[in-house]
Structures are given as structure tokens and as C-alpha cells.
Design a protein around this motif. Sequence first.
Motif, short mmCIF file in Angstrom:
data_model
loop_
_atom_site.label_atom_id
_atom_site.label_comp_id
_atom_site.label_asym_id
_atom_site.label_seq_id
_atom_site.Cartn_x
_atom_site.Cartn_y
_atom_site.Cartn_z
N GLY A 1 0.58 -1.03 0.09
CA GLY A 1 -0.17 0.56 -0.32
C GLY A 1 0.98 1.13 0.12
N LEU A 2 0.19 2.56 0.18
CA LEU A 2 0.83 3.71 -0.07
C LEU A 2 0.73 4.14 1.56
CD1 LEU A 2 2.08 6.52 -1.96
CD2 LEU A 2 -1.08 7.26 -1.33
N LEU A 3 2.67 4.01 1.35
CA LEU A 3 2.91 5.53 2.87
C LEU A 3 3.08 6.61 2.27
CD1 LEU A 3 3.92 4.28 5.54
CD2 LEU A 3 5.94 4.67 4.70
N GLN A 4 2.65 7.31 2.85
CA GLN A 4 2.46 9.29 3.23
C GLN A 4 3.18 9.29 4.70
OE1 GLN A 4 -1.19 10.86 1.07
NE2 GLN A 4 -0.01 10.29 -0.23
N LEU A 5 4.06 10.57 4.08
CA LEU A 5 4.74 10.98 5.32
C LEU A 5 5.31 12.82 5.31
CD1 LEU A 5 7.95 8.61 7.33
CD2 LEU A 5 5.44 8.47 7.59
N ALA A 6 4.93 13.07 6.51
CA ALA A 6 5.25 14.79 6.50
C ALA A 6 5.56 14.89 7.83
CB ALA A 6 3.92 15.11 7.09
N ALA A 7 6.90 15.98 7.34
CA ALA A 7 8.16 15.85 8.65
C ALA A 7 7.99 17.37 8.98
CB ALA A 7 9.16 15.62 8.82
N GLU A 8 7.34 17.89 9.96
CA GLU A 8 7.96 19.87 10.12
C GLU A 8 9.72 19.68 9.95
OE1 GLU A 8 4.89 20.81 13.19
OE2 GLU A 8 3.39 20.35 11.92
N VAL A 9 9.66 20.90 9.51
CA VAL A 9 11.43 21.09 9.68
C VAL A 9 11.66 22.76 9.69
CG1 VAL A 9 13.37 21.20 9.13
CG2 VAL A 9 11.79 19.63 8.28
N ASN A 10 12.09 23.14 10.87
CA ASN A 10 12.64 25.39 11.15
C ASN A 10 14.30 25.12 11.03
OD1 ASN A 10 11.88 27.00 11.83
ND2 ASN A 10 13.26 27.22 13.43
N VAL A 11 14.06 25.58 9.81
CA VAL A 11 16.02 25.67 9.47
C VAL A 11 16.03 27.28 9.93
CG1 VAL A 11 17.49 26.27 7.05
CG2 VAL A 11 15.58 24.85 7.12
N SER A 12 17.49 27.65 10.96
CA SER A 12 17.53 28.78 11.26
C SER A 12 19.27 28.86 10.94
CB SER A 12 17.30 28.85 13.11
OG SER A 12 18.31 30.01 13.78
N SER A 13 19.48 30.37 10.52
CA SER A 13 20.41 30.74 9.59
C SER A 13 20.95 32.38 10.55
CB SER A 13 19.70 30.77 8.65
OG SER A 13 19.33 31.70 8.09
N ARG A 14 22.23 32.06 11.19
CA ARG A 14 22.35 33.30 11.51
C ARG A 14 23.47 34.44 10.08
NH1 ARG A 14 23.37 35.86 16.19
NH2 ARG A 14 25.24 37.26 16.53
N VAL A 15 22.97 35.10 9.56
CA VAL A 15 23.84 36.40 8.31
C VAL A 15 23.92 37.17 8.53
CG1 VAL A 15 22.81 36.60 5.65
CG2 VAL A 15 21.76 35.10 6.77
N ALA A 16 25.08 37.01 8.01
CA ALA A 16 26.30 38.80 8.37
C ALA A 16 25.52 39.39 6.80
CB ALA A 16 27.15 38.67 8.65
N LEU A 17 25.98 41.00 7.09
CA LEU A 17 25.84 42.13 6.73
C LEU A 17 26.94 42.90 6.19
CD1 LEU A 17 24.06 43.28 4.28
CD2 LEU A 17 23.36 45.20 6.03
N GLY A 18 27.27 42.32 4.37
CA GLY A 18 29.00 43.36 4.93
C GLY A 18 28.60 43.23 3.46
N VAL A 19 30.11 43.48 2.82
CA VAL A 19 29.95 43.95 1.46
C VAL A 19 30.98 43.69 0.08
CG1 VAL A 19 30.82 46.45 -0.02
CG2 VAL A 19 29.94 46.80 2.47
N SER A 20 30.16 43.66 -0.80
CA SER A 20 31.21 42.96 -1.60
C SER A 20 32.30 42.79 -2.76
CB SER A 20 29.93 41.83 -3.21
OG SER A 20 29.51 42.86 -3.65
N ALA A 21 32.98 42.60 -3.45
CA ALA A 21 34.35 42.80 -3.79
C ALA A 21 33.99 44.03 -4.47
CB ALA A 21 34.92 41.66 -4.69
N ARG A 22 32.76 43.82 -5.13
CA ARG A 22 32.38 44.96 -6.39
C ARG A 22 31.67 45.89 -5.35
NH1 ARG A 22 27.41 44.76 -8.71
NH2 ARG A 22 25.72 43.19 -7.91
#
Length: 793
Positions: free
Chosen positions: A469-490
Motif C-alpha cells: 500500500g501507499l505510504l505518506q509521511l510529513a515532517a515539520e522542519v525549522n531552518v535557522s540561519s545567522r546571516v552577516a551583512l557585509g560588502v562584496s568585492a564590487r
Amino acid sequence: MPGVGVFQCVSTGMTITGKSFMGGNMEIIVVLNITATNRLLQDEETGLPMFKSEGCEVILVSVKTNLPSNMLPKVVNKFLDSTLHKVLPDLMCPAIDAVLVYVNKKWASLNAPMPVGQVGTVQYVLTSVPTTTASYIQVDFSPVVQKQKGNTIQLEDAGGAAFPEDYAEGSSQLLLSAAFLTAELALLQKSFDVKVKDTMIGELPPQTTVTLAGFIPKVAEAYPKSKPLVTKIRINKSPKVTMKTGKSLLHLHGTLEMFAARRRGKPPVSLFVLETRFNLKIQYSVHEDRLQMTTSLDRLLSMSRRSSSIGPFKEKKLTGFITDFLQEAYIPVINGVMPTMLGVWSLLLLWALVTPCQGLLETVGTLARIDKDELGKAIQNSLVGGPILQNVLGTVTSVNQGLLGSGGLLGGGGLLGYGGVFGVVEELSGLKVEEVTLPKVSVKLLPGFGVQLNLHTKVGLHGSSPLGGLLQLAAEVNVSSRVALGVSARGTPILILKRCSTLLGHISLLTGLLPAPLFGVVEQTLFKVLPELLCPVVDSVLGVVNELLGAVLGLVPLGALGSVEFTLATLPLISNQYIELDVNPIVKSVAGDIVDFPKPRNPIKVPPKEDHTSQVTVPLFLFNTMFGLLQTSGALDLDITPELALRKLPPGQQLLLSLRVKKAPTVTLQNHKATVSIPTTIHVLSYLPKGAHEALFQLNGVMTLNAQLAPSATKLHISLSLERLSVKLASSSAHTFDASRLEEWLSNVVRLAYVPKVNVNLDVGIPLPKILNVNFASAALAIIEVSFPWWGE
């Protein structure tokens, strides 16, 4: 930082020079943020507030060298980065300590006694350790008021005083109690005693016995001849200050004694003594480091006769006379004493020193303020799909399916779909990822650092159950990221992923049967695999947003006039609600020469919007620069012939009006209105289509035009209409005349022939920097008055 102190951020740059490993000179250009927590304490020895630095960190924003990138192997880059991380904290963190030494010295004079004229002193004593909240530092003082001889004046209990909640954002507050002001005024009690000898005072009738007899007839009997009056007011009880919302009163209780003056050498004769109580209204103002008080009469409360040499009389008949005397004669003397008193405002001069550093932002041109909600929308849109994603994030089958659809990056045939990395899950449990719900984006700005980005999503896994038979799963995920603000080479602002983690939430079995051991295998596998699968999604999203941020800068044509190049003047500034970009517009002529028009000496202060909308400012000098280009290119000059003027010229007269603009126009922004002033020279000549022109007269004039401003998606458009034209006669081939009589006629000609031509040249508009593809067509427009003059030639 509530309960701790101040989070300090210093954004700076440095250049390190030395010898290259390949020989020759090498320069390393480093841009970095120094962050530290400055804990607010109380010095045990002095009792004064003090800051102490803790947890200093140095964050590298960008590192550049003068060597080509292909000359630095990866191992050298890693070594350079590692070395800088080790060396810079010891090198730069002492700078934070040096700043705090300077700030702590500013506290030193806080509890020093301050003189109140020659009558006493006021000293502020710290009662407890200062407290901090997210918005302000609160310092509680107990003021000590002392007389000159050293006796302390006891203050009444002020009760639970509290700061009002409707104060202006970003302002500092100083709360003074009525009890404190009462104590200070007690020092000045003798100064409230006044003796008035003048006969003529302001609008009052002559201060003589004749005037007084109009209220007390017995005075005329005692003094049939007019005698000058002398009035003495003595304050017998300490002055008292009371405060209610919107009103402050000074209560005075004393005696008023009136005398009849006699010849020189003889003392005046007392007529009567009145016990008086009256209130003065207090108006407060601040001058430099002093609180000033100005009074006016509120009302005369009571008057009772203590003694009288002229016999009994009804005191109430004197109410109007005494009231006018207090207002015209007594209060001006009191107001002359009050400005010398309260030295209390010097405390506020310190707050600017303890405000945490917000970076190097100083508005020299265009301010682009990006609201955090706008940043969140840009991130959300990058996950939905669009033309940019096709180049940056891979295949996008349609706008509806987008990045996370069945055919997108996370779908069945995408990077993370069937046959992709998620094949690991399929091998272990017979499952494959069929869908990923569009994440809910949450953005929090981290002042002095960057962004905290959270993506909350749900992963759907489909497969066949080992039991059929068919199998269906659902998983809740929280992606947490820390992002710095800088200046690129250009030189563009850029978001850099510093740390990413995933938190696996509830896993639910939607359809089918799955033995417990296999369910555990799936759960453990997701814990291991999800960070490696979903954190690259954050990188991809940041790539899209960085491309949008990079679009802020660039070269924008100004039609036939030249171009505007937007560059980043300083490092971006991050507050709790906004990312601010200080964009420097560089205007270039068609030949490529930079047009250097004067810029404001002081930063332009733009109040943030309370409704969390992004903002862009167009500085005054950019308006002036654009009109300066029009002037130097000759676009503001025009020869008006009879045909062009459509018969507005006098009938039967073949005239040519030659308008020449030899000086740059001036733009002013005042009273919510934009105005352009164009100085012009008008040559009036006889017009012969095929012959020579004969000069008749020359006028010098100024055209004042109203500028209507209208934003479009990417530009600010300007349309002019003539408000007035003033002219003076400069020269004439015949005789002089009053040129003002021509103003109405010339105004009609200018409206019909000149203004439309200028508006055509203005169609190019003033370019606006692109902010995350925000469309400004429906933007609200506000004109901010500038506090600096325009130094135009």
C-alpha cells in the motif's frame, strides 16, 4: 540590552601593508565589525555609573588584497583568514576599552556640587545601579540641596513619579519633581522680596495716593496732596511648586505693605499691610545646561488686612489694583531672578556619549532604508519563483510551482527530489520527497551584525509500505540561519551565511503502515540529512536577495544629459527595524566627467516611518545637479519667435525673445513645496526672418517655478509650472522705461512657449536606486525641509 548595559558595534576598516610571499609590496584591505557588551555598573569607590566591556568579538566583513585572486592559493587564503581571526581581537578590542575610559570620565562631574547663584548648591547623588531597557538607560538620583552655610533643605516625598509614555522616539528624558524645584526655590526665597519705588510702571496708572484714593477714599482725607507710593512685598513662607498635567504653579504667601513717600530725608509712612496669597504660572525652557523658569500671574487667591494707619477699609476693592500691580511690577522683577538658578540639564549632555555605535553611516547622498518586512517579502518571493531564479537557483517550471514545486529545486525531479540527494532516504526506507511546503519566512535584524533568518516548512515523503500500500509521511522542519551583512568585492551590500542549523519537529504518518523500527530509521536519517539538504537552500535564497541588493548600485542614464552612478558610501547600518544603505549618487556628464556640485555639510536626518515601509530620499543637491546639467548643456536657453509664441507677441511687431540662462538654477524644498528659481537674461530684438536682428532692449529676470514631483516605478519625475516672473531693465537702445509693466505679457509668453520646452527636457526624471525591486509608482511623497543652504554659482 535590558538588565545588562549597552551592546556596542564599531564598523571600521584598515589597511595592512607588507611584503608578499612572491616578493613586492602587498596590501590587505580589511573591513570588520567590532562588537562588545558594555555592562553598566556602579563604581564602589565614587558611587558613579561606569561601563565595563565584556565579550569583545571581531567579525570580518570582507578581506581584499592588491594581488589578483588567482595568485593566492586556497591554502594561503585560509591561512590569511585564520591569522586575522587570531590577531585582530588583541589589536582592535582595546579600542573599545579606550572609548569606555573616555565615556566613564564623563560621569566624573555628575555628582559634583553645582552652584545656584550665591545662595547654595545642588548635588546629584546616585541612589542605585542604573537600569537598562531595550530603548534607554535609567539613572535614579537623589538631589541634595544645600544653603550656602551648609544646611541641607529636606525634600518632600515625591511619590512614585514615572516618565510619560508619549515622548519623542530617540529623545532623552530628565524627570524633575515638584519637591526638588520647591527645595531649589527655597534657596531663593529672599530674592522674592521686592521693593518698588517707581511712579510710572508699564500700563499702570501713576502709583500715587491720588490713584489709591480712587479705591480707598480715606487716603484722600489723610493726603489731600498727591504723594508717590512705595510698595514692599515680602515672602514669609517658602515658595512651593505644584504640578499637574499641562500646568505648573508657584505658590507664594507673604505680605504687601504700601507706603506714602515723603520729602527727602524722611522715611515713608506705612498706609497698610495686607496678608496675601497668590499663584504664578510657570513656563519652563532649556538654555544650554540650565533649566529656566518664566512666570506669569495665575490669580490672586486671598487678601486680608493685617494693619492700617488710615483706618478700616474693604480689601476687596483693592483686588483689581493689586492684581495689576503684581502682573506689571512684581512679576518682571521675579523673572529677572529665575534664569540664574537651576543647573540640572547637564546630565543630558552625557547620553549621546553612551549611545551604542551604529556604524559609519553619514548620509552624504541618497538614503535607502529597507524595512525588515520588505526584506522578508524579497526572501519569500525568491522561494516562489520568477525569472531571476532560472539563472540563480536552477529549473523553475512555472511561477505557481516555483522553487519548491514538484518540478522545482526541491521537487521530484529537482536537486533534492527523486534521484537526487534524497535518494539516501529512499534506499533506507523506500521513500522519496514529493513536495516541500512553501516555507514561512521570519526575519529578525541583528543590530551591528546582520539578519536572523528562519524558514519553517513541511517536507512530504511518499513511498510504498513494506506491508503493502501507499505510504505518506510529513515532517515539520525549522531552518535557522545567522546571516552577516557585509560588502562584496564590487562594493555592493551582501548577505553572508555564517551559521545554519535545522530543527526537526513533529513527524506524522499520514497514510499506510510503517513498522516502528523503520519509522525510527526514517527519523534518524532525517536528523542527519536535513541540514545538508536545506541549508544550501538558504544559500540559494541569499544569492537571489544579494542580486537584488546589488541592483541598488549601478549606472543609470540621464538621457542626453549624462548618467548617474550609485555607489555605496559606507558600510550598511542595521537597526532593529531597518537596513540603511548610504548611497552616494555620482553624476557624470555625457563626456564622462564627474559633475561636482556642493553637497550638504551635515547628514540629512530622515524620520523612519511607523508603518514599516521602505524609504528612499532624493537629496537637494541631486535636484540642483540635474538643473545644473540642463543649464550647462544649453537646454534652458530658447529663442521665442512669433510662430512659437502663437501670437502672444504684440500684433504687427516681428519680435524675437532670446532667453539665456547663464547661472545654475536653484532648487529649494520648504513648506512641503519644491520651487525652482531660474535666473535669466531676456534679449528683445526686432525679428526679420531672412534679415539681420536689431537689439531693442535687454532684461534681467528671475523665473520662479513650482515643481510638481511624481514617482514612477524607478524614477522621480519633475514637471514645472510658472509661479511668477520678475524683470528689471538692463539696457535699452532707445530710452529707459519701467520693465515691470511687461511682466504680465512676458509671463504669458513663458508659460506658453518656454515652460513646455523645459518640461520635455525634464522627462528623463531623476533615477531612484533599486531596492529589492520595490515599485515606487504608488509611493507616498514627502518633502523634508533641509537645514543647509545651497552654495550655487
